[in-house]
Design a protein around this motif. Structure first.
Motif, PDB file in Angstrom:
ATOM      1  N   ILE A  27       0.865  -1.180   0.000  1.00 17.03           N
ATOM      2  CA  ILE A  27       0.000   0.000   0.000  1.00 17.03           C
ATOM      3  C   ILE A  27       0.899   1.228   0.000  1.00 17.03           C
ATOM      4  O   ILE A  27       1.676   1.446   0.924  1.00 17.03           O
ATOM      5  CB  ILE A  27      -0.930   0.015   1.239  1.00 17.03           C
ATOM      6  N   ASP A  28       0.798   2.033  -1.062  1.00 21.74           N
ATOM      7  CA  ASP A  28       1.682   3.191  -1.213  1.00 21.74           C
ATOM      8  C   ASP A  28       1.259   4.407  -0.389  1.00 21.74           C
ATOM      9  O   ASP A  28       2.084   5.263  -0.102  1.00 21.74           O
ATOM     10  CB  ASP A  28       1.779   3.607  -2.679  1.00 21.74           C
ATOM     11  N   ASP A  29      -0.005   4.488  -0.034  1.00 18.35           N
ATOM     12  CA  ASP A  29      -0.529   5.651   0.689  1.00 18.35           C
ATOM     13  C   ASP A  29      -0.656   5.319   2.176  1.00 18.35           C
ATOM     14  O   ASP A  29      -1.537   4.565   2.583  1.00 18.35           O
ATOM     15  CB  ASP A  29      -1.887   6.017   0.096  1.00 18.35           C
ATOM     16  N   SER A  30       0.238   5.878   2.995  1.00 15.73           N
ATOM     17  CA  SER A  30       0.228   5.553   4.422  1.00 15.73           C
ATOM     18  C   SER A  30      -1.033   6.073   5.127  1.00 15.73           C
ATOM     19  O   SER A  30      -1.490   5.465   6.095  1.00 15.73           O
ATOM     20  CB  SER A  30       1.480   6.086   5.107  1.00 15.73           C
ATOM     21  N   PHE A  31      -1.595   7.189   4.638  1.00 17.17           N
ATOM     22  CA  PHE A  31      -2.831   7.701   5.238  1.00 17.17           C
ATOM     23  C   PHE A  31      -3.974   6.705   4.994  1.00 17.17           C
ATOM     24  O   PHE A  31      -4.742   6.385   5.902  1.00 17.17           O
ATOM     25  CB  PHE A  31      -3.183   9.080   4.674  1.00 17.17           C
ATOM     26  N   TYR A  32      -4.064   6.196   3.778  1.00 17.28           N
ATOM     27  CA  TYR A  32      -5.076   5.189   3.455  1.00 17.28           C
ATOM     28  C   TYR A  32      -4.865   3.941   4.304  1.00 17.28           C
ATOM     29  O   TYR A  32      -5.807   3.377   4.852  1.00 17.28           O
ATOM     30  CB  TYR A  32      -5.020   4.838   1.964  1.00 17.28           C
ATOM     31  N   PHE A  33      -3.610   3.505   4.417  1.00 13.76           N
ATOM     32  CA  PHE A  33      -3.293   2.330   5.231  1.00 13.76           C
ATOM     33  C   PHE A  33      -3.762   2.533   6.673  1.00 13.76           C
ATOM     34  O   PHE A  33      -4.375   1.646   7.262  1.00 13.76           O
ATOM     35  CB  PHE A  33      -1.799   2.043   5.204  1.00 13.76           C
ATOM     36  N   SER A  34      -3.487   3.698   7.248  1.00  9.94           N
ATOM     37  CA  SER A  34      -3.885   3.971   8.633  1.00  9.94           C
ATOM     38  C   SER A  34      -5.403   3.923   8.800  1.00  9.94           C
ATOM     39  O   SER A  34      -5.906   3.361   9.772  1.00  9.94           O
ATOM     40  CB  SER A  34      -3.361   5.335   9.081  1.00  9.94           C
ATOM     41  N   ARG A  35      -6.118   4.515   7.843  1.00 12.43           N
ATOM     42  CA  ARG A  35      -7.590   4.491   7.923  1.00 12.43           C
ATOM     43  C   ARG A  35      -8.126   3.068   7.775  1.00 12.43           C
ATOM     44  O   ARG A  35      -9.018   2.654   8.510  1.00 12.43           O
ATOM     45  CB  ARG A  35      -8.211   5.389   6.855  1.00 12.43           C
ATOM     46  N   LEU A  36      -7.576   2.317   6.836  1.00 16.80           N
ATOM     47  CA  LEU A  36      -7.998   0.937   6.619  1.00 16.80           C
ATOM     48  C   LEU A  36      -7.678   0.080   7.841  1.00 16.80           C
ATOM     49  O   LEU A  36      -8.519  -0.693   8.309  1.00 16.80           O
ATOM     50  CB  LEU A  36      -7.305   0.373   5.376  1.00 16.80           C
ATOM     51  N   PHE A  37      -6.471   0.233   8.375  1.00 18.40           N
ATOM     52  CA  PHE A  37      -6.054  -0.518   9.552  1.00 18.40           C
ATOM     53  C   PHE A  37      -7.002  -0.241  10.717  1.00 18.40           C
ATOM     54  O   PHE A  37      -7.457  -1.160  11.393  1.00 18.40           O
ATOM     55  CB  PHE A  37      -4.622  -0.118   9.930  1.00 18.40           C
ATOM     56  N   THR A  38      -7.306   1.039  10.942  1.00 19.33           N
ATOM     57  CA  THR A  38      -8.190   1.430  12.044  1.00 19.33           C
ATOM     58  C   THR A  38      -9.581   0.820  11.861  1.00 19.33           C
ATOM     59  O   THR A  38     -10.168   0.319  12.822  1.00 19.33           O
ATOM     60  CB  THR A  38      -8.278   2.965  12.147  1.00 19.33           C
ATOM     61  N   LYS A  39     -10.071   0.838  10.645  1.00 21.82           N
ATOM     62  CA  LYS A  39     -11.399   0.270  10.379  1.00 21.82           C
ATOM     63  C   LYS A  39     -11.411  -1.246  10.616  1.00 21.82           C
ATOM     64  O   LYS A  39     -12.325  -1.790  11.220  1.00 21.82           O
ATOM     65  CB  LYS A  39     -11.818   0.577   8.946  1.00 21.82           C
ATOM     66  N   LEU A  40     -10.372  -1.933  10.159  1.00 19.35           N
ATOM     67  CA  LEU A  40     -10.325  -3.390  10.281  1.00 19.35           C
ATOM     68  C   LEU A  40      -9.976  -3.875  11.686  1.00 19.35           C
ATOM     69  O   LEU A  40     -10.493  -4.879  12.154  1.00 19.35           O
ATOM     70  CB  LEU A  40      -9.312  -3.969   9.291  1.00 19.35           C
ATOM     71  N   MET A  41      -9.068  -3.169  12.357  1.00 21.10           N
ATOM     72  CA  MET A  41      -8.558  -3.626  13.646  1.00 21.10           C
ATOM     73  C   MET A  41      -9.224  -2.950  14.845  1.00 21.10           C
ATOM     74  O   MET A  41      -9.045  -3.390  15.977  1.00 21.10           O
ATOM     75  CB  MET A  41      -7.043  -3.398  13.718  1.00 21.10           C
ATOM     76  N   GLY A  42      -9.945  -1.867  14.608  1.00 20.81           N
ATOM     77  CA  GLY A  42     -10.621  -1.180  15.707  1.00 20.81           C
ATOM     78  C   GLY A  42      -9.696  -0.295  16.523  1.00 20.81           C
ATOM     79  O   GLY A  42     -10.067   0.165  17.604  1.00 20.81           O
ATOM     80  N   MET A  43      -8.495  -0.048  16.010  1.00 19.95           N
ATOM     81  CA  MET A  43      -7.541   0.844  16.681  1.00 19.95           C
ATOM     82  C   MET A  43      -6.530   1.310  15.638  1.00 19.95           C
ATOM     83  O   MET A  43      -6.346   0.664  14.613  1.00 19.95           O
ATOM     84  CB  MET A  43      -6.831   0.142  17.836  1.00 19.95           C
ATOM     85  N   SER A  44      -5.896   2.430  15.922  1.00 19.84           N
ATOM     86  CA  SER A  44      -4.898   2.965  14.993  1.00 19.84           C
ATOM     87  C   SER A  44      -3.628   2.118  15.045  1.00 19.84           C
ATOM     88  O   SER A  44      -3.412   1.367  16.001  1.00 19.84           O
ATOM     89  CB  SER A  44      -4.573   4.408  15.369  1.00 19.84           C
ATOM     90  N   PRO A  45      -2.769   2.271  14.039  1.00 19.78           N
ATOM     91  CA  PRO A  45      -1.506   1.538  14.077  1.00 19.78           C
ATOM     92  C   PRO A  45      -0.675   1.838  15.334  1.00 19.78           C
ATOM     93  O   PRO A  45      -0.079   0.927  15.913  1.00 19.78           O
ATOM     94  CB  PRO A  45      -0.781   2.012  12.815  1.00 19.78           C
ATOM     95  N   SER A  46      -0.659   3.083  15.779  1.00 16.37           N
ATOM     96  CA  SER A  46       0.120   3.398  16.985  1.00 16.37           C
ATOM     97  C   SER A  46      -0.501   2.777  18.234  1.00 16.37           C
ATOM     98  O   SER A  46       0.215   2.301  19.122  1.00 16.37           O
ATOM     99  CB  SER A  46       0.273   4.911  17.160  1.00 16.37           C
ATOM    100  N   GLN A  47      -1.827   2.740  18.294  1.00 19.14           N
ATOM    101  CA  GLN A  47      -2.495   2.070  19.418  1.00 19.14           C
ATOM    102  C   GLN A  47      -2.196   0.582  19.395  1.00 19.14           C
ATOM    103  O   GLN A  47      -1.976  -0.031  20.437  1.00 19.14           O
ATOM    104  CB  GLN A  47      -4.004   2.296  19.355  1.00 19.14           C
TER     105      GLN A  47
END
Length: 54
Positions: A27-47
């Motif tokens: 995934i080239d867009d880190s902002f998109y990755f963060s939003r997708l990760f948060t939606k799928l995992m229920g928390m941000s990458p840093s959390q």
């Protein structure tokens, strides 16, 4: 929280940035990755790092 593939946590270890992890996952867009990760995992990458002490 969804099931996490066994090798998934290993990419979070060390000092890789979210952008570097996104690129490793194709995934080239880190902002998109963060939003997708948060939606799928229920928390941000840093959390995720804090919760799993990575």
């Amino acid at each position: 929280m969804p099931a996490v593939p066994p090798k998934f946590p290993s990419i979070w270890k060390g000092d890789k940035t979210v952008k570097e992890i996104a690129v490793l996952l194709g995934i080239d867009d880190s902002f998109y990755f963060s939003r997708l990760f948060t939606k799928l995992m229920g928390m941000s990458p840093s959390q995720y790092r804090k919760v799993h002490k990575l």
